[in-house]
Scaffold this active site. Structure first.
Site, PDB file in Angstrom:
ATOM      1  N   GLY A 172       0.331   3.604   0.069  1.00 38.75           N
ATOM      2  CA  GLY A 172      -0.752   3.869   1.020  1.00 38.75           C
ATOM      3  C   GLY A 172      -1.608   2.695   1.430  1.00 38.75           C
ATOM      4  CD1 TRP A 218       0.153  -2.424   4.717  1.00 38.15           C
ATOM      5  CD2 TRP A 218       1.545  -2.114   6.442  1.00 38.15           C
ATOM      6  NE1 TRP A 218       0.855  -3.591   4.892  1.00 38.15           N
ATOM      7  CE2 TRP A 218       1.715  -3.430   5.943  1.00 38.15           C
ATOM      8  CE3 TRP A 218       2.326  -1.695   7.511  1.00 38.15           C
ATOM      9  CZ2 TRP A 218       2.629  -4.323   6.502  1.00 38.15           C
ATOM     10  CZ3 TRP A 218       3.239  -2.579   8.072  1.00 38.15           C
ATOM     11  CH2 TRP A 218       3.385  -3.892   7.572  1.00 38.15           C
ATOM     12  CG  ASP A 234       7.363   6.843   1.322  1.00 36.10           C
ATOM     13  OD1 ASP A 234       8.355   7.053   0.596  1.00 36.10           O
ATOM     14  OD2 ASP A 234       6.864   5.717   1.465  1.00 36.10           O
ATOM     15  CG  ASP A 280      15.930  10.931   2.807  1.00 32.92           C
ATOM     16  OD1 ASP A 280      15.926   9.858   3.450  1.00 32.92           O
ATOM     17  OD2 ASP A 280      16.803  11.200   1.963  1.00 32.92           O
ATOM     18  CE  LYS A 316       8.416  -4.682   2.659  1.00 30.80           C
ATOM     19  NZ  LYS A 316       7.499  -4.683   1.499  1.00 30.80           N
TER      20      LYS A 316
END
Length: 200
Positions: free
Chosen positions: A54, A56, A73, A92, A156
């Site tokens: 959490g 971000w 998530d 998922d 990322k």
């Protein structure tokens, strides 16, 4: 692993996050990127993919301006935000059809999609990079239907032979794109961020 744990415990950003009661050192990565690129704007709607634990989402909600965050998530959120502007889905990413139907029913359209998602690391560099690529690519699937025109995207990736392919996939959607490595990223880590600005 013991050395990694020891290094992390002595890490400047880890200690700073702990001192300021932030969920994770990742908070400072987004803070630095946002300071440079002005991504999180007043009243914006944000999709945080791979949001646990959490860090971000916490940064976005802490910033003045009444931002709204939808987090998703496969892992549960151990930290719960006492904030009506945060909504969490324990899904998922591989179940994209299920997510798509849910998001469409909610009529979600975001100003920015952010993703600090990472696989469980195995210690094998090539395996970790391949898994990172696959997760990052799953995040890209949200751009077409759930990011508004002119919106931004940040994800990322563990640098590897597939990173350039991922960059090109993201670049197709945006007027501007670039690589970013914030100072809060571990200098020895392969992690890098790909930023897409102004969705076409």
């Amino acid at each position: 692993m013991k050395q990694w744990y020891k290094n992390r415990k002595n890490d400047h950003f880890y200690l700073k996050a702990k001192k300021n009661s932030f969920i994770s050192r990742a908070y400072y990565k987004l803070e630095e990127i946002d300071r440079k690129k002005q991504l999180i704007t007043k009243n914006c709607r944000v999709l945080d993919i791979g949001c646990a634990p959490g860090g971000w989402s916490q940064y976005v909600l802490n910033k003045n301006g009444n931002q709204r965050v939808v987090g998703i998530d496969i892992l549960p959120m151990e930290h719960t935000f006492d904030d009506e502007n945060f909504e969490f889905y324990n899904y998922d990413l591989n179940e994209f059809a299920k997510i798509f139907d849910t998001f469409k029913s909610k009529k979600y359209l975001f100003d920015i999609i952010i993703s600090d998602i990472a696989p469980n690391t195995s210690g094998n560099q090539f395996t970790d990079q391949a898994n990172s690529f696959n997760l990052s690519l799953l995040s890209v699937k949200f751009i077409d239907d759930f990011l508004k025109k002119g919106g931004h995207f940040l994800v990322k990736n563990f640098q590897g032979e597939d990173t350039e392919h991922l960059y090109k996939e993201i670049k197709k959607f945006f007027n501007k794109s670039s690589y970013i490595k914030p100072s809060a990223s571990d200098k020895n880590s392969k992690e890098i961020y790909i930023l897409g600005l102004e969705k076409k």
